[in-house]
Design an enzyme around this catalytic site. Structure first.
Site, PDB file in Angstrom:
ATOM      1  N   GLY A  44      30.026  41.300  38.110  1.00  0.00           N
ATOM      2  CA  GLY A  44      29.656  41.428  39.433  1.00  0.00           C
ATOM      3  C   GLY A  44      30.501  42.281  40.040  1.00  0.00           C
ATOM      4  CB  VAL A  46      37.202  42.918  42.555  1.00  0.00           C
ATOM      5  CG1 VAL A  46      38.099  42.528  43.343  1.00  0.00           C
ATOM      6  CG2 VAL A  46      36.737  42.266  41.156  1.00  0.00           C
ATOM      7  CG  ASP A 153      37.539  40.995  28.240  1.00  0.00           C
ATOM      8  OD1 ASP A 153      37.223  41.929  27.197  1.00  0.00           O
ATOM      9  OD2 ASP A 153      36.939  41.058  29.116  1.00  0.00           O
TER      10      ASP A 153
END
Length: 317
Positions: A44, A46, A153
């Site tokens: 998405g 920020v 990650d």
């Protein structure tokens, strides 16, 4: 801070359940002034926002419902909230809500770039800066692992800078984080940061299924990725594209690692690694142990932080 050990692995699940029960329904623009978009990815985006009534600046992570499962959102938020007390991990403000189209949570606003943005291609960054960064990230990862969690990650894009000279950094983005011992059935594609055991469960282009057994999530996955980050910071390039037999750079390094008595003579070390000191190669040998169970912990970097890592040091700031 409640310690999340292997015997108390239900804490995150309890936090997720409580958060789900109290998740407010809000529309972003009714409660926040959107200043600008400061990050974007598959997850998405920020947004840099201020609270309409209090004026508080913050970063708002916004994830579309069409591509985000509620459980995934709750897991990332609750893990991030649980870990955010550490000084080298991005702080979470404690605001989580859903709008008609998105799931959102707020975190501290960091105005600096990520670490990837300051790596000079084929050069890297000065060794002193590298050491400042990796000692802080090692501290963050040690804390993550002490809580029975694995980041999964670790890469320069998820390490945020609080200044231009890498004096203070923070580990971010716990979207892939999982409890230690969780099983991975498969991952899509491969990345340079992925350990060889993780590549065995990679679903490659054209494949419909993975034949390897499920992989247990362990801190050794973060250790490998952390080692790749150190290499990238010192050189400005990746050591390999992926840890598979089709990658000549990986195979060359793996063959050197498999030798019973490793030679640190320049002619015996793979070409990409000849700029490193013997101490650095010894460190990399521990970070990139092909046997995940023998791989060192991330904190091992502290043992080598007082030693030279490059034969010919880059110029310092």
């Amino acid at each position: 801070m409640i310690e999340l050990g292997l015997t108390d692995g239900s804490l995150i699940d309890e936090l997720m359940e409580l958060t789900a029960q109290s998740l407010s329904c809000l529309e972003i623009q009714e409660h926040f002034n959107i200043i600008e978009e400061i990050g974007k990815g598959k997850y998405g985006k920020v947004l840099f926002v201020t609270h309409r009534f209090r004026g508080t600046p913050m970063a708002l992570k916004v994830m579309p419902k069409v591509s985000t499962k509620l459980q995934g959102f709750l897991r990332e938020y609750c893990i991030s909230l649980h870990l955010s007390c550490h000084p080298c991990i991005v702080g979470i403000i404690g605001i989580a809500f859903q709008s008609e189209e998105h799931y959102c949570f707020a975190q501290e606003l960091i105005n600096g770039k990520d670490l990837f943005a300051v790596i000079q291609p084929k050069v890297g960054i000065p060794e002193t800066s590298v050491k400042r960064c990796v000692l802080q990230i090692a501290s963050a990862l040690e804390f993550v692992h002490s809580q029975g969690l694995v980041h999964r990650d670790v890469k320069p894009e998820n390490i945020l800078l609080l200044d231009h000279h890498c004096y203070q950094v923070k580990l971010a983005d716990f979207g892939l984080a999982q409890k230690r011992g969780s099983l991975i059935q498969f991952v899509t594609g491969t990345l340079p940061y992925m350990a060889p055991e993780l590549c065995t469960v990679a679903l490659l282009e054209g494949q419909k299924e993975v034949t390897a057994p499920p992989l247990s999530v362990e801190p050794s996955l973060d250790t490998w990725a952390f080692g790749v980050v150190i290499f990238c910071l010192l050189t400005g390039y990746f050591p390999w594209e992926h840890c598979m037999d089709s990658d000549d750079f990986y195979i060359e390094f793996a063959d050197w690692c498999r030798k019973e008595e490793r030679s640190y003579a320049e002619q015996d070390i793979p070409a990409l690694w000849r700029r490193f000191s013997t101490d650095a190669m010894e460190m990399f040998g521990k970070f990139f142990d092909l046997d995940a169970e023998k791989r060192c912990l991330v904190g091992e970097v502290k043992v080598y932080s007082g030693k030279s890592w490059l034969k010919m040091l880059h110029s310092d700031e």
